[in-house]
Scaffold this motif. Structure first.
Motif, PDB file in Angstrom:
ATOM      1  N   GLU A  94      -6.358   0.947  -8.241  1.00  0.00           N
ATOM      2  CA  GLU A  94      -6.918  -0.363  -7.896  1.00  0.00           C
ATOM      3  C   GLU A  94      -8.175  -0.680  -8.703  1.00  0.00           C
ATOM      4  O   GLU A  94      -8.408  -1.832  -9.067  1.00  0.00           O
ATOM      5  CB  GLU A  94      -7.238  -0.415  -6.397  1.00  0.00           C
ATOM      6  N   ASN A  95      -8.978   0.338  -9.007  1.00  0.00           N
ATOM      7  CA  ASN A  95     -10.243   0.115  -9.714  1.00  0.00           C
ATOM      8  C   ASN A  95     -10.165   0.394 -11.207  1.00  0.00           C
ATOM      9  O   ASN A  95     -11.182   0.366 -11.895  1.00  0.00           O
ATOM     10  CB  ASN A  95     -11.330   0.994  -9.091  1.00  0.00           C
ATOM     11  N   ASP A 144       0.807  -1.224   0.000  1.00  0.00           N
ATOM     12  CA  ASP A 144       0.000   0.000   0.000  1.00  0.00           C
ATOM     13  C   ASP A 144       0.839   1.273   0.000  1.00  0.00           C
ATOM     14  O   ASP A 144       0.516   2.226  -0.701  1.00  0.00           O
ATOM     15  CB  ASP A 144      -0.950   0.013   1.201  1.00  0.00           C
ATOM     16  N   LYS A 151      -4.982   6.165  -4.986  1.00  0.00           N
ATOM     17  CA  LYS A 151      -4.663   4.734  -4.891  1.00  0.00           C
ATOM     18  C   LYS A 151      -5.859   3.902  -5.371  1.00  0.00           C
ATOM     19  O   LYS A 151      -5.703   2.917  -6.088  1.00  0.00           O
ATOM     20  CB  LYS A 151      -4.306   4.396  -3.439  1.00  0.00           C
ATOM     21  N   GLU A 152      -7.049   4.346  -5.003  1.00  0.00           N
ATOM     22  CA  GLU A 152      -8.264   3.631  -5.390  1.00  0.00           C
ATOM     23  C   GLU A 152      -8.478   3.668  -6.905  1.00  0.00           C
ATOM     24  O   GLU A 152      -8.979   2.719  -7.494  1.00  0.00           O
ATOM     25  CB  GLU A 152      -9.493   4.223  -4.676  1.00  0.00           C
TER      26      GLU A 152
END
Length: 152
Positions: free
Chosen positions: A80-81, A62, A76-77
């Motif tokens: 990730e998505n 992370d 970061k999301e």
């Protein structure tokens, strides 16, 4: 034309990133932002080879992912998505004959992550320093050659 567009979308979807491979997502986002591995490496303070191995990693801790996301100008999301399908959907809905008006266009990140004028000033200062080093080296060379001539 419609068939060609479908073929293009199919091609992109067939090469879409795997949902679990975070390195490929980083690579794709970096490419879409027009950034080379060398530039990402410089911003992260690591080597280009480290960026290459990072982009080949299926999982990333992370803390490292946060640093990469910050440099890429996304969350970061968002990394990730990330999916090619969502990207294609957004492009189609926002730019292909959409008459919904500018207020409905979703803009994710149009903010620069740096001030272009600061970068210009920085480049100018670096050029000046390089010129000064070059001038100093030339003066030293001339002094050395004059010294050699005096000895003869």
């Amino acid at each position: 034309m419609q068939l060609l567009k479908r073929m293009f979308i199919f091609e992109i979807m067939s090469t879409a990133t795997k949902t679990s491979h975070i390195g490929r997502k980083i690579s794709r986002i970096r490419e879409l932002r027009g950034m080379k591995q060398e530039a990402l490496a410089a911003e992260l303070g690591i080597s280009q080879q480290s960026v290459s191995s990072l982009e080949q990693s299926e999982h990333i801790e992370d803390e490292k992912l946060e640093r990469v996301a910050k440099v890429l100008g996304v969350s970061k999301e968002a990394i990730e998505n990330f999916s090619e399908e969502n990207l294609i959907y957004n492009i189609q809905n926002n730019y292909e004959g959409s008459n919904k008006g500018a207020s409905s266009v979703s803009v994710s990140n149009l903010n620069c992550t740096f001030n272009p004028l600061d970068r210009l000033v920085q480049a100018y200062e670096e050029k000046e320093k390089l010129y000064e080093r070059l001038l100093k080296a030339e003066k030293e060379k001339v002094a050395y050659l004059e010294k050699l001539l005096d000895k003869k």
